[in-house]
Design a protein around this motif. Structure first.
Motif, PDB file in Angstrom:
ATOM      1  N   GLY A 272      40.218  44.790 -52.658  1.00 42.06           N
ATOM      2  CA  GLY A 272      39.588  44.523 -53.943  1.00 42.06           C
ATOM      3  C   GLY A 272      40.582  44.103 -55.005  1.00 42.06           C
TER       4      GLY A 272
ATOM      5  N   GLY B 217      35.621  40.720 -62.135  1.00 40.34           N
ATOM      6  CA  GLY B 217      35.486  42.040 -61.535  1.00 40.34           C
ATOM      7  C   GLY B 217      34.064  42.561 -61.610  1.00 40.34           C
TER       8      GLY B 217
ATOM      9  N   ARG C 158      38.131  45.966 -57.112  1.00 42.65           N
ATOM     10  CA  ARG C 158      38.031  44.597 -57.626  1.00 42.65           C
ATOM     11  C   ARG C 158      37.750  44.615 -59.122  1.00 42.65           C
TER      12      ARG C 158
ATOM     13  N   GLY D 101      32.023  40.679 -59.071  1.00 44.67           N
ATOM     14  CA  GLY D 101      32.258  41.190 -57.723  1.00 44.67           C
ATOM     15  C   GLY D 101      31.644  42.558 -57.505  1.00 44.67           C
TER      16      GLY D 101
ATOM     17  N   GLN E  15      41.966  40.599 -54.254  1.00 43.01           N
ATOM     18  CA  GLN E  15      40.923  39.607 -54.386  1.00 43.01           C
ATOM     19  C   GLN E  15      40.772  39.145 -55.835  1.00 43.01           C
ATOM     20  N   ASN E  16      40.627  40.091 -56.750  1.00 41.15           N
ATOM     21  CA  ASN E  16      40.408  39.703 -58.142  1.00 41.15           C
ATOM     22  C   ASN E  16      41.678  39.171 -58.793  1.00 41.15           C
TER      23      ASN E  16
END
Length: 385
Positions: free
Chosen positions: A310, A143, A258, A146, A313-314
């Motif tokens: 976000g 995180g 994220r 990102g 994604q993570n």
């Protein structure tokens, strides 16, 4: 140094490998972001149809995906430093060549080379960020990685669009060459990175591939929808101001989500984060579908979808790496990144076809339904093993 040598507490960004990685990666992701939405807009202004405008992004990301599959083997044979340096060079050096022509064929040819460089950067970046810290802090580290990359790129996506719509695409093309400057950070990265990242594990990659397919499939659906937002929203709102603001909101909220999603997944588990994030994303796309002509609806829809983008994604990369095991993290990173970029590339083309046939509002409705349909898979891949 290995991830286990890092303390369980303290600032993740202070880990030497993470700091060196960020120094080398920020310029590369800025280059990618600057052209992501700008190139389709440039193609349309040069005479391409809406359905064809996404082809440049599709070609870029097809080259990215093909390279991502080969990165673990390339690193094992050539070493981290040479492969990472080659990726930065391939991503940045060809960018000014966009100015030599504006045909789809030429733009796609240049994008092919740049896409290969981006493939290297994405796989190695995620792998290093994950392996530089203990597994219990992996979500936070990814995180932070990102979020740090998002800070410079937040301006690059809407800024690239604004410059292109204002007739200043040459500035975008030269900005996209900045990864070449990142070569100076590669020696420090090689010295700081955990040695296990560059060493062949001796383990077969097949089990790691299969273990990471489920969460990567969830990610693919979300990134396909994301391509529909970043590629076609500037075309749907060519006045520039609202599209630029919406892309900025999408980027800011996505970056924070994220990081926050990673911290939350470490503390309460991915199952609490992933399915709700998909539903929030579906709500955001529904808002875009119903209110594409409304400034407020566009901004709210972009914010909601950014939060989902976000968080998903993570969370999906954390799940993929956990399912693949410690020796499978590089392979899981390759599969996850391939799904991310395949979704973006397919979405840029598929949403264009949908928009041409149904209109962009209905295309966003279809994408919202796809996110809802992905919820059962999200529940299955986050089931305790």
């Amino acid at each position: 140094m290995t991830g286990g040598d890092v303390q369980e507490t303290g600032a993740v960004w202070r880990v030497p490998a993470v700091r060196a990685l960020l120094a080398a990666s920020v310029l590369g992701f800025t280059s990618y972001a600057a052209t992501l939405s700008a190139l389709p807009s440039y193609a349309v202004r040069s005479g391409a149809g809406v359905a064809a405008a996404g082809l440049v992004t599709t070609v870029f990301l097809a080259a990215t995906v093909l390279t991502q599959v080969a990165v673990p083997r390339l690193v094992a044979r050539r070493g981290l430093g040479p492969v990472f340096a080659a990726g930065l060079l391939a991503l940045g050096a060809p960018a000014p060549l966009y100015l030599l022509g504006d045909s789809l064929a030429w733009l796609s040819a240049v994008s092919t080379v740049r896409g290969a460089g981006f493939g290297v950067l994405t796989v190695l970046g995620s792998t290093i960020a994950a392996r530089a810290v203990p597994e219990s802090r992996r979500g936070e580290a990814l995180g932070v990685y990102g979020l740090a990359l998002a800070v410079p790129t937040l301006a690059a996506v809407p800024g690239g669009v604004a410059l292109t719509l204002g007739g200043h695409f040459p500035v975008v093309a030269w900005l996209a060459a900045v990864p070449v400057l990142g070569l100076a950070a590669v020696p420090a990265l090689v010295r700081a990175v955990p040695g296990a990242v560059t060493q062949a594990s001796g383990q077969p990659s097949g089990p790691a591939v299969r273990a990471s397919l489920g969460p990567s499939a969830v990610l693919l659906v979300v990134t396909l929808a994301g391509a529909g937002l970043v590629t076609f929203l500037p075309i749907a709102r060519p006045d520039g101001l609202v599209a630029t603001a919406a892309l900025l909101v999408f980027g800011v909220v996505g970056a924070v989500a994220r990081w926050g999603g990673g911290v939350l997944a470490d503390r309460v588990g991915s199952r609490v984060v992933l399915p709700p994030a998909l539903l929030v994303g579906a709500a955001g796309l529904a808002a875009l579908s119903l209110g594409l002509g409304s400034d407020v609806a566009v901004l709210l829809g972009a914010a909601a979808f950014g939060a989902a983008f976000g968080g998903v994604q993570n969370t999906t990369i954390v799940v993929a790496m956990a399912r693949a095991g410690e020796h499978g993290t590089t392979t899981a990173s390759a599969v996850w990144n391939a799904a991310f970029d395949a979704g973006t590339g397919i979405g840029a083309l598929a949403v264009g076809v949908l928009a041409a046939a149904l209109g962009l509002d209905l295309a966003y409705a279809v994408l919202a339904a796809a996110l809802v349909l992905a919820v059962p898979l999200a529940l299955r891949v986050t089931r305790p093993r």
